[in-house]
Design an enzyme around this catalytic site. Structure first.
Site, short mmCIF file in Angstrom:
data_model
loop_
_atom_site.label_atom_id
_atom_site.label_comp_id
_atom_site.label_asym_id
_atom_site.label_seq_id
_atom_site.Cartn_x
_atom_site.Cartn_y
_atom_site.Cartn_z
N GLU A 1 -28.98 30.14 -62.40
CA GLU A 1 -27.99 30.49 -60.82
C GLU A 1 -27.74 29.41 -59.85
O GLU A 1 -28.86 28.91 -59.89
CB GLU A 1 -28.59 31.67 -60.27
N GLY B 1 -27.84 37.21 -57.59
CA GLY B 1 -27.21 38.79 -57.14
C GLY B 1 -25.98 38.19 -56.65
O GLY B 1 -25.38 38.94 -56.20
N THR C 1 -22.43 36.87 -54.60
CA THR C 1 -21.64 37.72 -53.51
C THR C 1 -22.30 38.69 -53.03
O THR C 1 -22.31 39.64 -51.69
CB THR C 1 -19.95 37.61 -54.30
N CYS C 2 -21.95 40.11 -54.14
CA CYS C 2 -22.48 41.37 -54.28
C CYS C 2 -23.34 41.85 -53.46
O CYS C 2 -23.64 42.22 -52.49
CB CYS C 2 -22.11 42.39 -54.97
N GLY D 1 -5.80 39.12 -41.58
CA GLY D 1 -5.70 39.88 -43.51
C GLY D 1 -6.24 41.06 -42.77
O GLY D 1 -6.76 41.08 -42.39
N GLY E 1 -6.59 43.09 -45.39
CA GLY E 1 -6.54 43.69 -46.91
C GLY E 1 -8.70 44.95 -46.74
O GLY E 1 -8.62 44.79 -45.90
N ARG F 1 -10.00 35.85 -51.27
CA ARG F 1 -11.42 35.43 -52.43
C ARG F 1 -10.40 33.99 -53.22
O ARG F 1 -8.55 34.41 -53.87
CB ARG F 1 -11.95 35.95 -53.31
N ASP G 1 -15.62 38.54 -61.14
CA ASP G 1 -14.23 37.95 -60.11
C ASP G 1 -13.59 36.67 -60.60
O ASP G 1 -12.54 35.89 -60.29
CB ASP G 1 -14.65 37.61 -58.82
N HIS H 1 -17.80 75.63 -54.32
CA HIS H 1 -16.94 75.74 -52.31
C HIS H 1 -17.91 76.09 -51.22
O HIS H 1 -18.89 76.71 -51.76
CB HIS H 1 -16.31 77.27 -53.14
#
Ligand SMILES: Cc1cc2nc3c(=O)[nH]c(=O)nc-3n(C[C@H](O)[C@H](O)[C@H](O)COP(=O)(O)OP(=O)(O)OC[C@H]3O[C@@H](n4cnc5c(N)ncnc54)[C@H](O)[C@@H]3O)c2cc1C
Length: 479
Positions: free
Chosen positions: A37, A42, A44-45, A186, A188, A280, A324, A460
């Site tokens: 890393e 961890g 982006t998330c 944007g 999105g 991205r 990604d 219900h």
């Protein structure tokens, strides 16, 4: 299972959600695993995406709820003006990020995964190089490599970031200040979620979209109702069919808008802050992909449904890619699912992913969610495969739980094959849409049909009855 001819059985490059799942799963299967890393464990998330943004949405959502005195008055509840501390909300998000990051790192260590901090790259077949922050370059051999390097915010040309007045979601999640007037470039899911946060916290928002309509990636029926509730009824002004061709940071921030068709400058705005949420791009540079013959497509690493890296349909041996950087349904749970599947296949299985069963959600108040095909794609496939497309709509205003909550603005659109009843997709706008979509995603994953699904009894009164009504309606239309 460990092969003594290599330093590691598996090296994973990138410790985001995709890399984390791959490494943990591989260690669980007895492989000798290292994860590399270059930034924060961890990815982006955890650090700049799902985790902090959902913490901000949770806190700002509460502010919105308590501040909505007209809504609360309908329950007979009367509140005094809401007082919130921006810094405490930011702290909540920050603390959550630290906790999740720490837990994830501990989990990897406990699983026996070796964490190597530095920038990883391929060094030819079955070799990986890592340069650490002191410039020390080490080469490791490994039987297999998983590339899980993720993505970064895309900033269109002409937009200058100063990361203070003009920034991306990387900075927005820190909530360091609240601009009185903010433009969001944007519309999105990231733009919409931040518009939700900022308007709840009293900011005025202008949403700028290059395409003809705001929210272009959502189902048109969902967009109609979502736009009314999430945009028009809030302090949000919209401008579509325009490009933000020049943005200059400062006080004020200056924005130049160009008509998407005529290419003429049509508007100039001066605002306090700008959030650039224009998509991205994959992190695929400097990975030395050439050394094993990988050619990216628009920067994405091409893979097959087993996560094997391919070049013109030819499999590149021992290299896998997930998350990604592969450009498939860029979501954390997709990355994680891909990571697990890659490892299962490395261990000799033959598993393929089914992207059609992976749900997506936008965590606005209320939420938007979807799974499977869009109506336009379903129509096309129905013609190509000669079946009749069925559409069933179920409304929250007929649901007792939604009515009890005074949250009855909502719709579920179910797409199915009228000839065999198979579920093809669903789109939901309404309270807890992100949770409701899972039931339909599971049905798609299990290849179930609406005749069978319509017989399943739902509690219900719950919102899940919105799904039940759609299944029943659809079942009555199956030939
Ligand atoms: C604001 C925002 C909100 C989001 N909300 C959601 C949500 O609610 N739900 C959801 O499912 N998804 C959400 N996402 C998307 C989600 O964050 C990503 O889909 C997910 O993080 C992708 O995981 P990944 O493992 O592919 O990559 P990443 O998480 O990007 O991780 C890749 C890691 O690789 C590292 N790296 C890159 N190159 C190298 C290298 N050469 N050597 C070593 N390390 C390297 C990076 O530092 C990074 O840590 C959101 C994204 C954003 C920006």
């Amino acid at each position: 299972m460990t092969d003594p001819n290599f330093d590691f059985d598996l090296i994973v490059i990138g410790a985001g959600y995709g890399g984390f799942d791959a490494a943990k799963h591989a260690a669980g299967k007895g492989l000798k695993v290292a994860i590399i890393e270059s930034g924060d464990m961890g990815g982006t998330c955890v650090n700049k995406g799902c985790v902090p943004s959902k913490a901000l949405l949770a806190a700002s959502g509460k502010v919105r709820e308590i501040a909505n005195y007209e809504h609360l008055a309908k329950f007979g509840i009367h509140t005094s003006p809401v007082r919130f501390e921006r810094s405490k909300i930011a702290e909540h998000a920050n603390n959550l990020v630290s906790n999740v990051r720490e837990n994830l790192t501990k989990t990897l260590k406990r699983s026996g995964v070796e964490i190597i901090l530095g920038f990883g790259r391929l060094e030819g077949n079955q070799k990986v190089g890592v340069i650490d922050k002191n410039g020390i370059d080490r080469i490791f051999t490994c039987k297999n490599t998983v590339l899980a390097t993720g993505s970064s915010p895309f900033v269109p040309p002409g937009i200058t970031l100063d990361n203070r007045t003009v920034f991306t979601s990387d900075e927005a999640v820190k909530l360091e200040w609240l601009p009185r007037w903010i433009a969001i470039i944007g519309s999105g899911y990231i733009g919409l979620e931040f518009a939700d946060v900022y308007t709840a916290l009293g900011c005025e928002v202008t949403m700028i979209e290059a395409l003809e309509n705001i929210m272009p990636t959502f189902d048109p029926d969902i967009t109609k109702i979502a736009k009314k509730n999430l945009i028009q009824s809030r302090d949000i002004d919209t401008k579509s069919n325009v490009f933000a061709t020049k943005i200059t940071p400062g006080c004020p921030v200056k924005i130049e808008l160009t008509d998407a068709r005529t290419k003429e400058i049509v508007d100039k705005l001066e605002v306090d802050g700008v959030l650039v949420a224009t998509g991205r791009i994959p992190n695929s540079k400097n990975l030395n992909l050439d050394s094993v013959g990988i050619e990216t497509v628009k920067g994405y690493i091409p893979i097959d449904d087993q996560m094997r890296v391919i070049n013109d349909e030819k499999i590149i041996p021992n290299v896998w890619a997930v998350g990604d950087v592969t450009g498939k349904l860029m979501l954390a749970h997709t990355a994680a699912a891909q990571g697990t599947i890659a490892v299962d296949n490395i261990c000799g299985q033959n598993i393929e992913i089914n992207y059609r069963s992976i749900p997506a959600a936008t965590f606005t108040h209320p939420e938007i969610s979807s799974v499977g095909l869009s109506e336009a794609d379903a129509k096309e496939i129905a013609i190509k495969e000669s079946f009749t497309l069925g559409v069933a709509k179920s409304y929250f205003k007929a649901n007792s739980k939604a009515l009890a909550e005074l949250e009855s603005d909502g719709i579920l659109k179910l797409l199915f094959n009228k000839d065999n009843g198979k579920v093809l997709g669903a789109h939901i706008y309404g309270m807890h849409a992100a949770d409701l979509i899972q039931e339909i995603a599971n049905a798609i994953s299990r290849n179930q049909d609406v005749i069978q699904l319509a017989t399943e009894v739902h509690t219900h009164p719950t919102l899940s009855e919105v799904v039940e009504v759609a299944y029943k309606q659809a079942a009555s239309q199956v030939k």
